[in-house]
Write a protein that holds these residues in place. Structure first.
Motif, PDB file in Angstrom:
ATOM      1  N   ARG A 169       0.841  -1.207   0.000  1.00  0.00           N
ATOM      2  CA  ARG A 169       0.000   0.000   0.000  1.00  0.00           C
ATOM      3  C   ARG A 169       0.870   1.249   0.000  1.00  0.00           C
ATOM      4  O   ARG A 169       0.592   2.217  -0.735  1.00  0.00           O
ATOM      5  CB  ARG A 169      -0.913  -0.002   1.224  1.00  0.00           C
ATOM      6  CG  ARG A 169      -2.001  -1.045   1.176  1.00  0.00           C
ATOM      7  CD  ARG A 169      -2.673  -1.245   2.512  1.00  0.00           C
ATOM      8  NE  ARG A 169      -3.425  -0.080   2.970  1.00  0.00           N
ATOM      9  CZ  ARG A 169      -4.121  -0.063   4.105  1.00  0.00           C
ATOM     10  NH1 ARG A 169      -4.133  -1.140   4.882  1.00  0.00           N
ATOM     11  NH2 ARG A 169      -4.794   1.011   4.459  1.00  0.00           N
ATOM     12  N   GLU A 191      -8.514   3.464   2.969  1.00  0.00           N
ATOM     13  CA  GLU A 191      -9.160   2.245   2.486  1.00  0.00           C
ATOM     14  C   GLU A 191      -9.257   2.223   0.965  1.00  0.00           C
ATOM     15  O   GLU A 191      -9.232   1.145   0.347  1.00  0.00           O
ATOM     16  CB  GLU A 191     -10.545   2.094   3.111  1.00  0.00           C
ATOM     17  CG  GLU A 191     -10.502   1.785   4.602  1.00  0.00           C
ATOM     18  CD  GLU A 191      -9.680   0.539   4.909  1.00  0.00           C
ATOM     19  OE1 GLU A 191      -9.787  -0.450   4.149  1.00  0.00           O
ATOM     20  OE2 GLU A 191      -8.936   0.542   5.896  1.00  0.00           O
ATOM     21  N   ALA A 249      -6.065   0.888  -0.180  1.00  0.00           N
ATOM     22  CA  ALA A 249      -6.025  -0.558   0.054  1.00  0.00           C
ATOM     23  C   ALA A 249      -6.769  -1.296  -1.052  1.00  0.00           C
ATOM     24  O   ALA A 249      -6.299  -2.316  -1.574  1.00  0.00           O
ATOM     25  CB  ALA A 249      -6.624  -0.883   1.418  1.00  0.00           C
ATOM     26  N   ARG A 294      -5.268  -4.016  -3.765  1.00  0.00           N
ATOM     27  CA  ARG A 294      -5.851  -5.338  -3.973  1.00  0.00           C
ATOM     28  C   ARG A 294      -6.203  -5.543  -5.451  1.00  0.00           C
ATOM     29  O   ARG A 294      -5.991  -6.639  -6.013  1.00  0.00           O
ATOM     30  CB  ARG A 294      -7.114  -5.503  -3.132  1.00  0.00           C
ATOM     31  CG  ARG A 294      -6.884  -5.599  -1.648  1.00  0.00           C
ATOM     32  CD  ARG A 294      -6.259  -6.927  -1.265  1.00  0.00           C
ATOM     33  NE  ARG A 294      -6.178  -7.089   0.184  1.00  0.00           N
ATOM     34  CZ  ARG A 294      -5.276  -7.814   0.796  1.00  0.00           C
ATOM     35  NH1 ARG A 294      -4.359  -8.457   0.090  1.00  0.00           N
ATOM     36  NH2 ARG A 294      -5.260  -7.924   2.113  1.00  0.00           N
TER      37      ARG A 294
END
Length: 225
Positions: A107, A166, A169, A173
């Motif tokens: 990240r 987030e 993140a 992903r």
């Protein structure tokens, strides 16, 4: 020429392979301009945040006795030192070789690319590799990652915010999944110009030859690569 390097901070051959690749890039200065971007790949996505001793992890994963694990590890250290990467068995304080969860590190690397560009991202990636393989710092812990980012010239508050983001993140992903769907199943994997895959580490001369070939091939040649 853009080169995406799919890599994990826990992968010793990523450190070795990049050192060899970087030597090739230096050899091509004035001939080819190479932009490097680091892409996320987790070798141990289920690793707990507290990490695990490397010898225990390898023994469980490979089913080999301790003496064979020690021999394998020394061979990798020797290979790293032979190409100029300072890999060590333990840190100055005697900290053992560990395996960490690296999602937070990925990240942070994605944040560095998004906000500061490829050169800054490479600076952070090298700082993380050195912190793990030479200094044996706990690169699975967010506080340590923030320290490393600050030491590499990044804003501490911004790095802290990035690790709490987030959306970042989710983006990381998504990049991991894109790599898997594109056929990336081992690291390091060097993807040249979004099309040409060079897996694994190799001698600098081999990287030079491959980069030159790709740079000068026409579309028909590219289809046959």
């Amino acid at each position: 020429m853009t080169v995406d390097i799919w890599s994990d901070v826990m992968c010793p051959w990523c450190a070795i392979g990049y050192t060899q690749f970087a030597q090739a890039v230096v050899a091509l200065e004035g001939e080819l301009a190479v932009d490097i971007r680091w892409m996320p790949f987790e070798l141990n996505p289920d690793m707990p945040t507290e990490g695990r001793r490397q010898d225990d992890h390898l023994a469980a994963a490979l089913g080999r006795p301790a003496d064979q694990i020690a021999q394998m590890r020394q061979q990798v250290i020797d290979a790293a030192q032979a190409v100029g990467f300072p890999m060590r068995e333990t840190g100055d304080d005697g900290a053992p070789s560990m395996v960490w969860n690296t999602f937070a590190a990925h990240r942070l690397l994605r944040w560095a690319l998004n906000t500061s560009g490829p050169e800054a991202q490479t600076r952070l990636k090298l700082a993380l590799l050195h912190a793990h393989f030479a200094d044996h710092r706990a690169v699975g812990q967010e506080a340590v990652l923030i320290d490393i980012a600050a030491e590499a010239g990044f804003d501490r508050a911004a790095a802290t915010a990035a690790l709490a983001d987030e959306a970042l993140a989710a983006e990381t992903r998504a990049e991991e999944q894109r790599g898997i769907q594109s056929g990336i199943n081992s690291v390091p994997s060097f993807v040249i110009g979004g099309r040409f895959l060079l897996p694994g580490s190799r001698e600098p001369e081999a990287f030079v030859k491959a980069l030159r070939k790709i740079a000068w091939m026409d579309e028909e040649q590219a289809e046959r690569f």
